[in-house]
Enzyme design. Structure first.
Site, PDB file in Angstrom:
ATOM      1  N   HIS A  64       0.828  -1.117  -0.247  1.00  0.00           N
ATOM      2  CA  HIS A  64      -0.151  -0.032  -0.114  1.00  0.00           C
ATOM      3  C   HIS A  64       0.739   1.187  -0.144  1.00  0.00           C
ATOM      4  O   HIS A  64       1.966   1.309   0.496  1.00  0.00           O
ATOM      5  CB  HIS A  64      -0.918   0.044   1.243  1.00  0.00           C
ATOM      6  CG  HIS A  64      -2.069  -0.961   1.253  1.00  0.00           C
ATOM      7  ND1 HIS A  64      -3.080  -1.278   1.822  1.00  0.00           N
ATOM      8  CD2 HIS A  64      -2.237  -1.847   0.141  1.00  0.00           C
ATOM      9  CE1 HIS A  64      -3.939  -2.180   1.450  1.00  0.00           C
ATOM     10  NE2 HIS A  64      -3.439  -2.756   0.516  1.00  0.00           N
ATOM     11  N   GLU A  66       0.909   3.975   1.902  1.00  0.00           N
ATOM     12  CA  GLU A  66       1.278   4.506   3.236  1.00  0.00           C
ATOM     13  C   GLU A  66       2.627   3.709   3.548  1.00  0.00           C
ATOM     14  O   GLU A  66       3.300   4.392   4.031  1.00  0.00           O
ATOM     15  CB  GLU A  66       0.195   4.264   4.178  1.00  0.00           C
ATOM     16  CG  GLU A  66      -1.052   4.943   3.929  1.00  0.00           C
ATOM     17  CD  GLU A  66      -1.982   4.321   2.818  1.00  0.00           C
ATOM     18  OE1 GLU A  66      -1.617   3.376   2.026  1.00  0.00           O
ATOM     19  OE2 GLU A  66      -3.371   4.502   3.009  1.00  0.00           O
ATOM     20  N   CYS A  90      -5.776   1.720   5.457  1.00  0.00           N
ATOM     21  CA  CYS A  90      -6.538   0.395   6.237  1.00  0.00           C
ATOM     22  C   CYS A  90      -5.876   0.017   7.272  1.00  0.00           C
ATOM     23  O   CYS A  90      -4.993   0.648   7.886  1.00  0.00           O
ATOM     24  CB  CYS A  90      -6.103  -0.484   4.920  1.00  0.00           C
ATOM     25  SG  CYS A  90      -4.558  -1.385   5.030  1.00  0.00           S
ATOM     26  N   CYS A  93      -1.975  -0.520   7.314  1.00  0.00           N
ATOM     27  CA  CYS A  93      -1.175   0.527   7.235  1.00  0.00           C
ATOM     28  C   CYS A  93      -1.329   1.383   8.595  1.00  0.00           C
ATOM     29  O   CYS A  93      -0.309   2.221   8.807  1.00  0.00           O
ATOM     30  CB  CYS A  93      -1.657   1.227   6.071  1.00  0.00           C
ATOM     31  SG  CYS A  93      -1.118   0.736   4.391  1.00  0.00           S
TER      32      CYS A  93
HETATM   33  N1  LIG Z   1      -4.996   3.145   2.170  1.00  0.00           N
HETATM   34  C1  LIG Z   1      -4.914   2.295   1.136  1.00  0.00           C
HETATM   35  C2  LIG Z   1      -5.930   1.376   0.579  1.00  0.00           C
HETATM   36  C3  LIG Z   1      -5.847   0.854  -0.428  1.00  0.00           C
HETATM   37  N2  LIG Z   1      -4.688   0.932  -0.994  1.00  0.00           N
HETATM   38  C4  LIG Z   1      -4.484  -0.066  -2.043  1.00  0.00           C
HETATM   39  C5  LIG Z   1      -4.690  -1.360  -2.439  1.00  0.00           C
HETATM   40  C6  LIG Z   1      -5.082  -1.595  -3.839  1.00  0.00           C
HETATM   41  O1  LIG Z   1      -3.981  -1.375  -4.753  1.00  0.00           O
HETATM   42  C7  LIG Z   1      -6.093  -0.434  -3.918  1.00  0.00           C
HETATM   43  C8  LIG Z   1      -7.492  -0.895  -3.331  1.00  0.00           C
HETATM   44  O2  LIG Z   1      -8.164  -1.375  -4.649  1.00  0.00           O
HETATM   45  P1  LIG Z   1      -9.723  -1.566  -4.681  1.00  0.00           P
HETATM   46  O3  LIG Z   1     -10.141  -2.476  -3.634  1.00  0.00           O
HETATM   47  O4  LIG Z   1     -10.238   0.095  -4.483  1.00  0.00           O
HETATM   48  O5  LIG Z   1     -10.036  -2.029  -6.098  1.00  0.00           O
HETATM   49  O6  LIG Z   1      -5.584   0.504  -3.221  1.00  0.00           O
HETATM   50  C9  LIG Z   1      -3.625   1.813  -0.615  1.00  0.00           C
HETATM   51  O7  LIG Z   1      -2.462   1.725  -1.351  1.00  0.00           O
HETATM   52  N3  LIG Z   1      -3.742   2.513   0.418  1.00  0.00           N
HETATM   53 ZN   LIG Z   2      -2.969  -0.252   3.683  1.00  0.00          ZN
END
Ligand SMILES: Nc1ccn([C@H]2C[C@H](O)[C@@H](COP(=O)(O)O)O2)c(=O)n1
Ligand SMILES: [Zn+2]
Length: 151
Positions: A64, A66, A90, A93
């Site tokens: 992710h 973060e 999330c 993170c």
């Molecule tokens: N705080 C976050 C939340 C999610 N991500 C990333 C992980 C995945 O690549 C994407 C989420 O995909 P989705 O479920 O919306 O198709 O975002 C992150 O980097 N940081």
């Molecule tokens: Zn995350």
């Protein structure tokens, strides 16, 4: 936040491109990251979908934004830093944010607000006393130009 969004543009995730930018107490940038595969892994050899069998989705493989911003940090300590992030962190993170000493999260989107992962995330941040707030801005768009006359 613009630097965070710009960083997210580098993500290969076709659905959600997240960027994060950490600043220190003097508002100097000390870390930037976006969601992507771990170093050295080929973007074309892993799935980018978000439905179906877990192992055929991106979820077990993507780092992710973060996490990458923290790991890419140029600073020995992130105590009292702030993280600007395009999407609310999330739970995984948030654990790393808490452990790093970051004291504030400023986010743009909270599109997964009601998912358990994000409920857990708020529980973690609340208990750890890490402040979080949505960025309040009237800015709608960021424009970049490669035209040298605009420099
Ligand atoms: N705080 C976050 C939340 C999610 N991500 C990333 C992980 C995945 O690549 C994407 C989420 O995909 P989705 O479920 O919306 O198709 O975002 C992150 O980097 N940081
Ligand atoms: Zn995350």
């Amino acid at each position: 936040m613009e630097i965070a969004i710009l960083s997210g543009k580098r993500s290969k995730d076709p659905n959600t491109r997240v960027g994060s930018c950490i600043v220190n107490e003097k508002n100097r940038i000390v870390g930037i990251g976006y969601n992507g595969l771990p170093n050295g892994l080929n973007d074309d050899e892993f799935p980018w979908g978000n439905t179906g069998d877990y192992l055929n989705t991106k979820y077990p493989f993507v780092c992710h934004a973060e996490l990458n911003a923290i790991l890419n940090s140029t600073s020995i300590s992130l105590e009292n830093c702030k993280i600007y992030t395009a999407l609310f962190p999330c739970n995984e993170c948030s654990k790393v944010i808490i452990q790093s000493g970051i004291r504030e999260v400023i986010y743009l989107s909270d599109k997964h607000h009601d998912d358990d992962i994000f409920i857990a995330s708020r529980m973690l941040l609340d208990r750890a006393g890490v402040n979080y707030r949505k960025l309040e801005t009237t800015i709608d768009k960021m424009e970049l130009s490669y035209n040298e006359e605009n420099v």
